[in-house]
Design a protein around this motif. Structure first.
Motif, PDB file in Angstrom:
ATOM      1  N   THR A  18      44.324  39.169  50.090  1.00 50.76           N
ATOM      2  CA  THR A  18      43.979  40.574  50.325  1.00 50.76           C
ATOM      3  C   THR A  18      43.329  41.192  49.099  1.00 50.76           C
ATOM      4  OG1 THR A  18      45.755  40.864  51.932  1.00 50.76           O
ATOM      5  CG2 THR A  18      44.899  42.855  50.878  1.00 50.76           C
ATOM      6  N   ALA A  19      43.900  40.938  47.927  1.00 48.56           N
ATOM      7  CA  ALA A  19      43.351  41.496  46.686  1.00 48.56           C
ATOM      8  C   ALA A  19      41.925  41.017  46.460  1.00 48.56           C
ATOM      9  CB  ALA A  19      44.228  41.114  45.501  1.00 48.56           C
ATOM     10  N   GLY A  20      41.676  39.750  46.688  1.00 49.18           N
ATOM     11  CA  GLY A  20      40.327  39.224  46.503  1.00 49.18           C
ATOM     12  C   GLY A  20      39.340  39.859  47.460  1.00 49.18           C
ATOM     13  N   ARG A  21      39.767  40.070  48.697  1.00 51.29           N
ATOM     14  CA  ARG A  21      38.882  40.675  49.693  1.00 51.29           C
ATOM     15  C   ARG A  21      38.584  42.135  49.350  1.00 51.29           C
ATOM     16  NH1 ARG A  21      41.942  39.883  53.554  1.00 51.29           N
ATOM     17  NH2 ARG A  21      42.639  42.020  53.960  1.00 51.29           N
ATOM     18  N   VAL A  22      39.606  42.896  48.956  1.00 53.98           N
ATOM     19  CA  VAL A  22      39.397  44.308  48.603  1.00 53.98           C
ATOM     20  C   VAL A  22      38.514  44.416  47.361  1.00 53.98           C
ATOM     21  CG1 VAL A  22      40.528  46.421  47.820  1.00 53.98           C
ATOM     22  CG2 VAL A  22      41.534  45.076  49.688  1.00 53.98           C
ATOM     23  N   ARG A  23      38.729  43.542  46.393  1.00 49.48           N
ATOM     24  CA  ARG A  23      37.862  43.549  45.201  1.00 49.48           C
ATOM     25  C   ARG A  23      36.401  43.346  45.602  1.00 49.48           C
ATOM     26  NH1 ARG A  23      38.348  38.653  41.063  1.00 49.48           N
ATOM     27  NH2 ARG A  23      37.775  37.638  43.016  1.00 49.48           N
ATOM     28  N   ASP A  24      36.154  42.429  46.511  1.00 45.20           N
ATOM     29  CA  ASP A  24      34.777  42.203  46.977  1.00 45.20           C
ATOM     30  C   ASP A  24      34.201  43.461  47.607  1.00 45.20           C
ATOM     31  OD1 ASP A  24      34.911  39.602  46.115  1.00 45.20           O
ATOM     32  OD2 ASP A  24      35.307  38.741  48.100  1.00 45.20           O
ATOM     33  N   HIS A  25      35.021  44.182  48.372  1.00 43.37           N
ATOM     34  CA  HIS A  25      34.551  45.427  48.980  1.00 43.37           C
ATOM     35  C   HIS A  25      34.117  46.428  47.910  1.00 43.37           C
ATOM     36  CE1 HIS A  25      35.828  43.881  52.732  1.00 43.37           C
ATOM     37  NE2 HIS A  25      37.067  44.336  52.749  1.00 43.37           N
ATOM     38  N   LEU A  26      34.934  46.552  46.875  1.00 46.24           N
ATOM     39  CA  LEU A  26      34.647  47.542  45.834  1.00 46.24           C
ATOM     40  C   LEU A  26      33.436  47.150  45.003  1.00 46.24           C
ATOM     41  CD1 LEU A  26      38.308  48.307  44.675  1.00 46.24           C
ATOM     42  CD2 LEU A  26      36.925  49.478  46.397  1.00 46.24           C
ATOM     43  N   GLU A  27      33.328  45.878  44.683  1.00 47.14           N
ATOM     44  CA  GLU A  27      32.189  45.430  43.893  1.00 47.14           C
ATOM     45  C   GLU A  27      30.893  45.527  44.681  1.00 47.14           C
ATOM     46  OE1 GLU A  27      33.321  41.557  42.441  1.00 47.14           O
ATOM     47  OE2 GLU A  27      34.316  42.440  40.666  1.00 47.14           O
ATOM     48  N   ALA A  28      30.988  45.402  46.011  1.00 51.14           N
ATOM     49  CA  ALA A  28      29.797  45.546  46.857  1.00 51.14           C
ATOM     50  C   ALA A  28      29.260  46.971  46.813  1.00 51.14           C
ATOM     51  CB  ALA A  28      30.121  45.148  48.293  1.00 51.14           C
ATOM     52  N   ALA A  29      30.138  47.920  46.469  1.00 45.31           N
ATOM     53  CA  ALA A  29      29.715  49.323  46.357  1.00 45.31           C
ATOM     54  C   ALA A  29      29.217  49.647  44.955  1.00 45.31           C
ATOM     55  CB  ALA A  29      30.879  50.241  46.715  1.00 45.31           C
ATOM     56  N   GLY A  30      29.167  48.647  44.074  1.00 49.61           N
ATOM     57  CA  GLY A  30      28.636  48.854  42.737  1.00 49.61           C
ATOM     58  C   GLY A  30      29.670  49.100  41.662  1.00 49.61           C
ATOM     59  N   HIS A  31      30.958  49.051  42.023  1.00 51.37           N
ATOM     60  CA  HIS A  31      32.009  49.256  41.024  1.00 51.37           C
ATOM     61  C   HIS A  31      32.283  47.957  40.264  1.00 51.37           C
ATOM     62  CE1 HIS A  31      32.815  53.143  42.831  1.00 51.37           C
ATOM     63  NE2 HIS A  31      33.036  52.570  44.002  1.00 51.37           N
ATOM     64  N   MET A  32      32.738  48.087  39.037  1.00 54.43           N
ATOM     65  CA  MET A  32      33.177  46.945  38.262  1.00 54.43           C
ATOM     66  C   MET A  32      34.695  46.874  38.399  1.00 54.43           C
ATOM     67  SD  MET A  32      34.610  45.440  35.476  1.00 54.43           S
ATOM     68  CE  MET A  32      34.841  46.672  34.187  1.00 54.43           C
ATOM     69  N   CYS A  33      35.228  45.774  38.951  1.00 49.97           N
ATOM     70  CA  CYS A  33      36.644  45.688  39.275  1.00 49.97           C
ATOM     71  C   CYS A  33      37.324  44.612  38.439  1.00 49.97           C
ATOM     72  CB  CYS A  33      36.799  45.387  40.767  1.00 49.97           C
ATOM     73  SG  CYS A  33      38.476  45.580  41.376  1.00 49.97           S
ATOM     74  N   VAL A  34      38.270  45.027  37.593  1.00 50.46           N
ATOM     75  CA  VAL A  34      39.040  44.094  36.762  1.00 50.46           C
ATOM     76  C   VAL A  34      40.336  43.786  37.495  1.00 50.46           C
ATOM     77  CG1 VAL A  34      40.196  43.752  34.555  1.00 50.46           C
ATOM     78  CG2 VAL A  34      38.032  45.020  34.644  1.00 50.46           C
ATOM     79  N   LEU A  35      40.426  42.607  38.114  1.00 50.34           N
ATOM     80  CA  LEU A  35      41.604  42.219  38.889  1.00 50.34           C
ATOM     81  C   LEU A  35      42.592  41.491  37.987  1.00 50.34           C
ATOM     82  CD1 LEU A  35      43.049  41.963  41.617  1.00 50.34           C
ATOM     83  CD2 LEU A  35      41.721  39.872  42.041  1.00 50.34           C
ATOM     84  N   ARG A  36      43.825  41.982  37.924  1.00 47.48           N
ATOM     85  CA  ARG A  36      44.849  41.384  37.075  1.00 47.48           C
ATOM     86  C   ARG A  36      46.153  41.212  37.861  1.00 47.48           C
ATOM     87  NH1 ARG A  36      41.073  40.504  34.417  1.00 47.48           N
ATOM     88  NH2 ARG A  36      40.712  40.900  32.187  1.00 47.48           N
ATOM     89  N   ASP A  37      46.928  40.186  37.472  1.00 51.28           N
ATOM     90  CA  ASP A  37      48.219  39.920  38.088  1.00 51.28           C
ATOM     91  C   ASP A  37      49.255  40.880  37.504  1.00 51.28           C
ATOM     92  OD1 ASP A  37      50.666  38.887  39.013  1.00 51.28           O
ATOM     93  OD2 ASP A  37      49.900  36.823  38.991  1.00 51.28           O
ATOM     94  N   ALA A  38      49.889  41.659  38.380  1.00 48.51           N
ATOM     95  CA  ALA A  38      50.882  42.637  37.915  1.00 48.51           C
ATOM     96  C   ALA A  38      52.033  41.969  37.171  1.00 48.51           C
ATOM     97  CB  ALA A  38      51.422  43.430  39.102  1.00 48.51           C
ATOM     98  N   PHE A  39      52.345  40.724  37.511  1.00 47.67           N
ATOM     99  CA  PHE A  39      53.444  40.028  36.856  1.00 47.67           C
ATOM    100  C   PHE A  39      53.113  39.612  35.426  1.00 47.67           C
ATOM    101  CE2 PHE A  39      55.717  38.402  40.939  1.00 47.67           C
ATOM    102  CZ  PHE A  39      56.210  39.679  41.135  1.00 47.67           C
ATOM    103  N   ASP A  40      51.863  39.790  35.006  1.00 46.14           N
ATOM    104  CA  ASP A  40      51.478  39.473  33.631  1.00 46.14           C
ATOM    105  C   ASP A  40      51.810  40.613  32.666  1.00 46.14           C
ATOM    106  OD1 ASP A  40      50.543  36.995  34.315  1.00 46.14           O
ATOM    107  OD2 ASP A  40      48.443  37.595  34.454  1.00 46.14           O
ATOM    108  N   PHE A  41      52.260  41.754  33.219  1.00 49.64           N
ATOM    109  CA  PHE A  41      52.527  42.932  32.390  1.00 49.64           C
ATOM    110  C   PHE A  41      53.987  43.348  32.522  1.00 49.64           C
ATOM    111  CE2 PHE A  41      48.129  42.949  33.751  1.00 49.64           C
ATOM    112  CZ  PHE A  41      47.436  43.157  32.565  1.00 49.64           C
ATOM    113  N   GLU A  42      54.603  43.639  31.407  1.00 52.43           N
ATOM    114  CA  GLU A  42      56.018  44.006  31.400  1.00 52.43           C
ATOM    115  C   GLU A  42      56.241  45.503  31.262  1.00 52.43           C
ATOM    116  OE1 GLU A  42      58.048  41.789  28.443  1.00 52.43           O
ATOM    117  OE2 GLU A  42      57.675  39.827  29.392  1.00 52.43           O
TER     118      GLU A  42
END
Length: 291
Positions: A18-42
């Motif tokens: 789902t995250a990958g698909r939504v990121r594609d939607h946003l980038e298709a609109a010209g946005h720059m999307c930094v996708l990160r795993d929430a579990f990497d942050f404490e």
């Protein structure tokens, strides 16, 4: 706009897909999307450092508790997407419930995948009623719909000499409620009685494949699959075997479920509608940035 997108990205799970698909939607609109795993942050402080380092202007999180709580207090507008875990598990935990309520207070919008999820969220957090939108998960054209099953059967060493061969694909994730081994014992017993019945466990894909769907009767599935209409719902392994036998012996039922399921997907899970919705909602964040 430069967006941070937080999600749980364990491979081959619905969240990651789902995250990958939504990121594609946003980038298709010209946005720059930094996708990160929430579990990497404490802590939120680590997110603050990332926001500064990447000069991020807004954010989006999949799961209010796992991701949304990390976005609070940074001064950038953000939206959230409800995960099934939020409403089916975390909402019953008092501390997590309070955290998610505060996330919703600060979020510019929230997305639920079904009307049932929206209704459940509004019961838990009435103050967020006006900012919850429903957008079903979109499904694009299935790339492997013409998959060569003969090759698959040869590689998997399934006995193709069995009369009227049936293969049940178990499409599953990693949480206990989606345990890929849930049906193994019961199915193994059935296979001993009927050697032409096989179960194959795969990671990420099913109504769109024009095959009948049997799904475990949990909230996320029952919100999408209508028992006896678009699929069959089972509550335990024994009921799965019972329904599977019924499906195998009733071609008319199989045809009806396949037809209804395919039509449901076409009507409610449009990939293009999903793209349009997320691009429109993110403009709410963009407007806030410009203020």
């Amino acid at each position: 706009m430069r967006l941070l997108f937080l999600a749980v990205l364990r491979p081959h799970t619905g969240n990651a897909v789902t995250a990958g698909r939504v990121r594609d939607h946003l980038e298709a609109a010209g946005h720059m999307c930094v996708l990160r795993d929430a579990f990497d942050f404490e802590s939120p402080s680590e997110i603050a450092n990332l926001i500064t380092a990447k000069n991020l202007e807004a954010a989006l999180a999949l799961h209010l508790y796992r991701g949304g709580r990390l976005l609070q207090g940074h001064g950038i507008p953000f939206g959230v997407i409800f995960g099934g875990t939020d409403l089916n598990e975390d909402a019953s935990d008092k501390e997590k419930n309070e955290v998610m309520g505060k996330v919703l207070e600060e979020a510019r919008f929230a997305v639920a995948f079904t009307e049932a999820m929206k209704d459940a969220a509004q019961v838990q957090w009435p103050h967020a009623t006006g900012k919850i939108f429903v957008q079903s998960q979109g499904i694009a054209t299935v790339p492997n719909a013409d998959y060569n099953w003969d090759t698959f059967l040869q590689q998997s060493e399934i006995d193709q000499s069995a009369d009227n061969l049936y293969v049940f694909l178990i499409i599953c994730g990693l949480r206990p409620v989606k345990d890929p081994l849930y049906l193994v014992d019961a199915f193994s017993e059935w296979h001993q009685e009927a050697p032409n019945m096989y179960m194959v466990i795969v990671g990420p894909e099913a109504m769109d494949l024009e095959v009948p769907v049997l799904a475990r009767n949990i909230p996320g599935n029952s919100a999408v699959v209508e028992h006896g209409v678009t699929g069959l719902l089972f509550s335990n392994p024994q009921e799965f075997i019972q329904l599977a036998k019924r499906l195998v012996s009733d071609p008319t039922l199989e045809k009806e479920i396949v037809t209804n399921g395919r039509e449901y997907v076409r009507t409610h899970h449009s990939w293009q509608v999903e793209r349009d919705t997320y691009q429109r909602l993110v403009r709410k964040l963009e407007a806030r940035v410009e203020e």
